[in-house]
Design a protein around this motif. Structure first.
Motif, short mmCIF file in Angstrom:
data_model
loop_
_atom_site.label_atom_id
_atom_site.label_comp_id
_atom_site.label_asym_id
_atom_site.label_seq_id
_atom_site.Cartn_x
_atom_site.Cartn_y
_atom_site.Cartn_z
N LEU A 128 0.69 -1.21 -0.07
CA LEU A 128 -0.05 0.08 0.05
C LEU A 128 0.78 1.10 -0.02
CD1 LEU A 128 -2.52 -1.20 2.70
CD2 LEU A 128 -3.34 -0.58 0.03
N GLN A 129 1.84 1.23 0.73
CA GLN A 129 2.67 2.40 0.82
C GLN A 129 3.58 2.68 -0.63
OE1 GLN A 129 6.25 2.05 3.53
NE2 GLN A 129 7.08 3.97 2.95
N LYS B 27 6.12 8.31 6.33
CA LYS B 27 6.04 8.31 7.80
C LYS B 27 4.85 7.67 8.33
CE LYS B 27 8.87 12.38 8.48
NZ LYS B 27 8.91 13.74 8.68
N VAL B 28 3.59 7.93 7.97
CA VAL B 28 2.41 7.08 8.53
C VAL B 28 2.44 5.91 8.33
CG1 VAL B 28 0.00 6.97 8.07
CG2 VAL B 28 1.02 9.49 8.17
N PHE B 29 2.88 5.24 6.87
CA PHE B 29 2.68 4.01 6.71
C PHE B 29 3.99 3.14 7.64
CE2 PHE B 29 0.44 4.94 2.97
CZ PHE B 29 -0.51 3.89 2.93
N ARG B 30 5.11 3.83 7.74
CA ARG B 30 6.36 3.20 8.60
C ARG B 30 5.54 2.96 10.13
NH1 ARG B 30 10.04 5.82 6.78
NH2 ARG B 30 9.70 7.86 8.04
N VAL B 31 4.99 4.07 10.67
CA VAL B 31 4.51 4.13 12.01
C VAL B 31 3.24 2.83 11.85
CG1 VAL B 31 3.05 5.31 13.69
CG2 VAL B 31 4.98 6.09 12.73
N TRP B 32 2.39 2.74 11.07
CA TRP B 32 1.35 1.91 10.91
C TRP B 32 1.83 0.35 10.83
CZ3 TRP B 32 -4.24 1.88 10.94
CH2 TRP B 32 -4.43 3.18 11.65
N ARG C 229 4.87 15.54 0.41
CA ARG C 229 3.99 14.68 0.49
C ARG C 229 4.14 13.08 0.55
NH1 ARG C 229 -1.12 16.25 -1.09
NH2 ARG C 229 -1.28 14.74 -2.64
N GLN C 230 5.29 12.79 -0.07
CA GLN C 230 5.62 11.42 -0.27
C GLN C 230 6.58 11.31 1.06
OE1 GLN C 230 8.24 11.69 -3.68
NE2 GLN C 230 6.93 10.14 -4.82
N SER C 231 7.08 12.04 1.59
CA SER C 231 7.40 11.70 2.98
C SER C 231 6.62 11.73 4.24
CB SER C 231 8.68 13.12 3.45
OG SER C 231 9.02 12.74 4.76
#
Length: 186
Positions: A58-59, A152-157, A146-148
């Motif tokens: 998804l990322q 970050k969100v996907f990494r945390v999730w 925006r990519q960063s």
């Protein structure tokens, strides 16, 4: 070394260390939290591996889309589709583990109730969609920003958030399995 010339043998009974494997377990003295954790660990690990793999895919889709589509937003249905099998499997297996423990707690074979539906996949996808959307809105207008933000969100999730949510869902399913099994056979 075993079997060497200096080894002596004895005919006296050897005392074993640990519980007698033929003894029955006293349900009142069992540590049920340890039992829960032991039963859920392989279930949650399997679901977490699958969810992390899906989150990585998804990322990658998000980062590719952010490169090519200026107004890209996450697709909640795609997130549901990607995570559905892992989360439904987690729920079902956790419920079944709870049923098995209910049998052990009661000391009787009891009829397993049907596994109830769970809205965990929709909830997970809604929360992830909202989190990514908020991060994109606050990231600014540049593609890299925006990519960063999405990364970050996907990494945390993929790490902390997925582990927490999957563990919580497994415990909830496990507890529902115990409760439903005991109440259905009263």
């Amino acid at each position: 070394l075993r079997g060497g010339p200096d080894e002596t043998t004895t005919t006296e009974p050897v005392e074993t260390v640990g519980p007698d494997p033929t003894a029955t377990v006293d349900a009142s003295s069992k540590d049920w939290i340890d039992e829960r954790d032991a039963r859920l660990l392989p279930i949650t690990n399997r679901a977490l591996r699958g969810a992390k793999k899906s989150m990585t895919e998804l990322q990658n889709i998000a980062l590719d889309s952010l490169r090519t589509e200026e107004g890209w937003r996450p697709d909640q249905k795609a997130i549901v589709d990607a995570l559905h099998a892992d989360l439904v499997g987690l729920w079902t297996e956790s419920f079944a583990a709870g049923h098995s423990v209910a049998e052990e707690m009661t000391g009787a074979k009891i009829k397993r109730p049907a596994t109830p539906a769970s809205d965990a996949t929709d909830e997970f996808a809604t929360n992830l969609t909202e989190t990514v959307t908020k991060a994109l809105e606050s990231a600014g207008q540049g593609q890299r920003e925006r990519q960063s933000a999405a990364s970050k969100v996907f990494r945390v999730w993929r790490t902390d958030e997925a582990e927490r949510r999957i563990r919580d869902l497994a415990i909830k399913g496990y507890e529902r399995g115990i409760e439903a099994s005991v109440h259905a056979n009263v």
